[in-house]
Structure formats: structure tokens, C-alpha cells
Design a protein around this motif. Structure first.
Motif, PDB file in Angstrom:
ATOM      1  N   ASP A  21       0.836  -1.249   0.160  1.00 25.96           N
ATOM      2  CA  ASP A  21       0.575  -0.424  -0.067  1.00 25.96           C
ATOM      3  C   ASP A  21       0.884   1.110  -0.037  1.00 25.96           C
ATOM      4  O   ASP A  21       0.729   2.289  -0.437  1.00 25.96           O
ATOM      5  N   GLY A  22       1.556   1.393   0.671  1.00 26.89           N
ATOM      6  CA  GLY A  22       2.769   2.588   0.981  1.00 26.89           C
ATOM      7  C   GLY A  22       3.419   2.423  -0.816  1.00 26.89           C
ATOM      8  O   GLY A  22       3.901   3.856  -1.175  1.00 26.89           O
ATOM      9  N   LEU A  23       4.007   1.562  -1.036  1.00 26.59           N
ATOM     10  CA  LEU A  23       4.474   1.632  -2.661  1.00 26.59           C
ATOM     11  C   LEU A  23       3.279   2.138  -3.608  1.00 26.59           C
ATOM     12  O   LEU A  23       4.043   3.338  -4.212  1.00 26.59           O
ATOM     13  N   ILE A  24       2.503   1.568  -3.382  1.00 24.22           N
ATOM     14  CA  ILE A  24       1.536   2.609  -4.234  1.00 24.22           C
ATOM     15  C   ILE A  24       0.827   3.679  -4.273  1.00 24.22           C
ATOM     16  O   ILE A  24       1.203   4.841  -4.872  1.00 24.22           O
ATOM     17  N   LYS A  25       1.450   4.056  -2.521  1.00 28.22           N
ATOM     18  CA  LYS A  25       0.822   5.757  -2.715  1.00 28.22           C
ATOM     19  C   LYS A  25       2.155   6.031  -2.933  1.00 28.22           C
ATOM     20  O   LYS A  25       1.807   7.624  -3.555  1.00 28.22           O
TER      21      LYS A  25
ATOM     22  N   LEU B  33       4.897   9.987  -7.558  1.00 30.46           N
ATOM     23  CA  LEU B  33       5.455  10.606  -8.246  1.00 30.46           C
ATOM     24  C   LEU B  33       4.925  10.306 -10.298  1.00 30.46           C
ATOM     25  O   LEU B  33       5.342  11.384 -10.822  1.00 30.46           O
ATOM     26  N   GLN B  34       4.244   9.720 -10.340  1.00 33.96           N
ATOM     27  CA  GLN B  34       2.915   9.451 -11.435  1.00 33.96           C
ATOM     28  C   GLN B  34       2.625  10.638 -11.369  1.00 33.96           C
ATOM     29  O   GLN B  34       2.568  11.924 -12.446  1.00 33.96           O
ATOM     30  N   SER B  35       2.267  11.335 -10.666  1.00 36.95           N
ATOM     31  CA  SER B  35       0.999  13.533 -10.500  1.00 36.95           C
ATOM     32  C   SER B  35       2.216  13.684 -10.879  1.00 36.95           C
ATOM     33  O   SER B  35       1.902  15.050 -11.799  1.00 36.95           O
ATOM     34  N   LYS B  36       3.366  13.567 -10.315  1.00 33.37           N
ATOM     35  CA  LYS B  36       3.924  14.908 -10.093  1.00 33.37           C
ATOM     36  C   LYS B  36       5.138  14.835 -11.652  1.00 33.37           C
ATOM     37  O   LYS B  36       4.886  16.260 -11.895  1.00 33.37           O
ATOM     38  N   ILE B  37       5.219  13.742 -11.949  1.00 32.39           N
ATOM     39  CA  ILE B  37       5.931  13.544 -13.459  1.00 32.39           C
ATOM     40  C   ILE B  37       4.663  14.717 -14.966  1.00 32.39           C
ATOM     41  O   ILE B  37       4.555  14.827 -15.569  1.00 32.39           O
TER      42      ILE B  37
ATOM     43  N   ASN C 187       2.458  16.482 -14.196  1.00 31.54           N
ATOM     44  CA  ASN C 187       2.091  18.350 -13.279  1.00 31.54           C
ATOM     45  C   ASN C 187       3.746  18.924 -13.955  1.00 31.54           C
ATOM     46  O   ASN C 187       3.560  20.087 -14.523  1.00 31.54           O
ATOM     47  N   SER C 188       5.101  17.529 -13.615  1.00 24.63           N
ATOM     48  CA  SER C 188       6.022  18.224 -14.827  1.00 24.63           C
ATOM     49  C   SER C 188       6.297  18.278 -16.683  1.00 24.63           C
ATOM     50  O   SER C 188       6.113  19.654 -17.142  1.00 24.63           O
ATOM     51  N   ASP C 189       5.083  17.786 -16.924  1.00 26.29           N
ATOM     52  CA  ASP C 189       4.960  18.065 -18.593  1.00 26.29           C
ATOM     53  C   ASP C 189       4.210  18.984 -18.879  1.00 26.29           C
ATOM     54  O   ASP C 189       4.218  19.553 -19.954  1.00 26.29           O
ATOM     55  N   VAL C 190       3.275  19.751 -18.313  1.00 26.19           N
ATOM     56  CA  VAL C 190       2.262  21.151 -18.272  1.00 26.19           C
ATOM     57  C   VAL C 190       2.947  21.908 -18.773  1.00 26.19           C
ATOM     58  O   VAL C 190       4.157  22.772 -18.682  1.00 26.19           O
TER      59      VAL C 190
END
Length: 51
Positions: free
Chosen positions: A33-37, A42-46, A48-51
């Protein structure tokens, strides 16, 4: 050995592996569960950085 009931032998042979498996599954579930979070963060930050 003939005096021990069959169900007691079965519990002795199967009980320990079952309890060990349940214990490990519960422990690893918390880590997974911790790894999924972390992966979602990380996916969210990646994204957001593309925009």
C-alpha cells in the motif's frame, strides 16, 4: 504416534505454514500500500511537470 488424533497431526502439519503465510501477507500488504501511494505521487509529479 498412534495415540495422537488425526486432526491434531493435521493441525500440526498445516497450521504453522498457514499462520506464517497469513502473517506475511498482512505485513506485506502494508508495504505494498505504501509503494502504491509513492508510485501514484510520482506519477502525479511527472504528469504535472509535462504541462
Amino acid at each position: 504416534m498412534e495415540d495422537i488424533p488425526e486432526w491434531a497431526v493435521l493441525i500440526g502439519n498445516v497450521g504453522f505454514p498457514v499462520l506464517l503465510s497469513l502473517y506475511l501477507l498482512i505485513r506485506f500488504e502494508k508495504r505494498i500500500d505504501g509503494l502504491i501511494k509513492v508510485i501514484r505521487d510520482l506519477q502525479s509529479k511527472i504528469n504535472n511537470s509535462d504541462v
